[in-house]
Design an enzyme around this catalytic site. Sequence first.
Site, PDB file in Angstrom:
ATOM      1  N   ASP A  18       0.838  -1.196   0.000  1.00 12.46           N
ATOM      2  CA  ASP A  18       0.000   0.000   0.000  1.00 12.46           C
ATOM      3  C   ASP A  18       0.877   1.251   0.000  1.00 12.46           C
ATOM      4  OD1 ASP A  18      -2.302  -1.487   0.066  1.00 12.46           O
ATOM      5  OD2 ASP A  18      -2.653  -1.246   2.210  1.00 12.46           O
ATOM      6  N   GLU A 145      -8.695 -10.401  -6.365  1.00 20.97           N
ATOM      7  CA  GLU A 145      -7.482  -9.762  -6.865  1.00 20.97           C
ATOM      8  C   GLU A 145      -6.515 -10.797  -7.442  1.00 20.97           C
ATOM      9  OE1 GLU A 145      -7.344  -5.723  -4.097  1.00 20.97           O
ATOM     10  OE2 GLU A 145      -6.201  -7.480  -3.459  1.00 20.97           O
ATOM     11  N   ASP A 258     -12.068  -5.553   4.570  1.00 21.45           N
ATOM     12  CA  ASP A 258     -11.243  -6.735   4.799  1.00 21.45           C
ATOM     13  C   ASP A 258     -11.222  -7.117   6.275  1.00 21.45           C
ATOM     14  OD1 ASP A 258     -10.620  -6.900   2.105  1.00 21.45           O
ATOM     15  OD2 ASP A 258      -8.874  -5.587   2.311  1.00 21.45           O
TER      16      ASP A 258
END
Length: 320
Positions: A18, A145, A258
Site C-alpha cells: 500500500d 485480486e 477486509d
Amino acid sequence: MRTTSKPRIGVVGSNMMDLITYVNRMPARGETIEAPSFEMGHGGKGANQAVAAAMLGASVIMVTAVGDDMFADATIRNFDHFGIDTRFVRRVPGKSSGVAPIMVEPNGENSILIIKGANADLSPADIESAADILKTCDLILLQLEIPLETVYAAIEFGKRHRVRTVLNPAPATPDLKVEGIRDVTFFVPNETELAILTGLPVDTEANVAAAARALLAKGVETVIVTLGSRGALLTTSSETRRIEPVAVKPVDTTGAGDAFVGSFARFFAGGLMPEDALNQAARYAAHSVTRRGTQKSYASTDEFEAFCETLDRRKAEPRQ
C-alpha cells in the site's frame, strides 16, 4: 466474545504494498496539489483478511504470489511477523509485486488503484501444491485480486474436500460467473458487487434481499451483503437478518471491508453461528476505522475485547 478453539484458515488471495497518501482534497484532472503526509504499508485483500484472522488468534496459511522486487521480501517478513504460514508464498521471476496507491481524504474516505503484478500469476496449480494443508483447514477465504480460474478452482477444491469457503467478490468484475461460485459456502459482496453479478436493482433493502435470494436460487448457500455504514444483510434459504452497524468516528476507512470479512471468517471458523460471527465482525471493522492504515489498524484479541467492553458499557448507560 472469545471463542475457545484456534481455527485453521487458508487464504488463497492477493498481497499488495500500500502506497498511502493523505490528502486535504482530491486533485482535479491535470492538477498538482501538495498532500500533507505519505505512508507505506502492507495490504492486498487476501493479505489483509489473513492478518485480521491471525490477529484474532487463527492459524492462517497464505497461498499467494509475490514478485522478485524489494517488496517481495518485505511482504514475506510481514506475514512472518503475524505468524502466518508462508510455505506457499511463491516468487514469480520477472514480475513486480502487487502495489496499491491509495488516497485518503480528511473524512476517512479513500480512493484506490491496484496493480496486480505477481498476483495475476496465482494459479490452480498453487492450490494443488498446498492441497495437503488446505484439506486440514476449517475454512478457505477468497477474493478477486487473483485470476478467476484460481477462485473457481479453490471453491471446487473446498467442495471436493468438504472445506467451507468464503468469497468476498472484490474488486467487482462483470466477468465473475455464477456457475463458478455456486458451491461457495458464504458469498460476501457489497451492494455494487451484488448488482454487477445479478443485474438486479439494489436501491432499497428489499431489493438487496431479493438480489441475494436470486443467488441462493442458483446454489449459493449463504449471502452476506455488506451495506457500509448501514451494517449488513444475512440471507439464507430460510430467513433474512439485519446486522446492525456500530457507530464510531472514522479516521481512515481503508481496509475496513477486509477487517469485516477476515474477522467473520475467524469467528465463524472458531465456532460462532453466522449471525453472532457477523455481529462481532461489525464491531471489529468499526474499531479498524478509528485508526490510520490498513493492517496496522487491526486489533489484537485483547484490544478488541477492550473495545467491546467499552461499547457494552456505553449501551448499558442510561440515556440522559
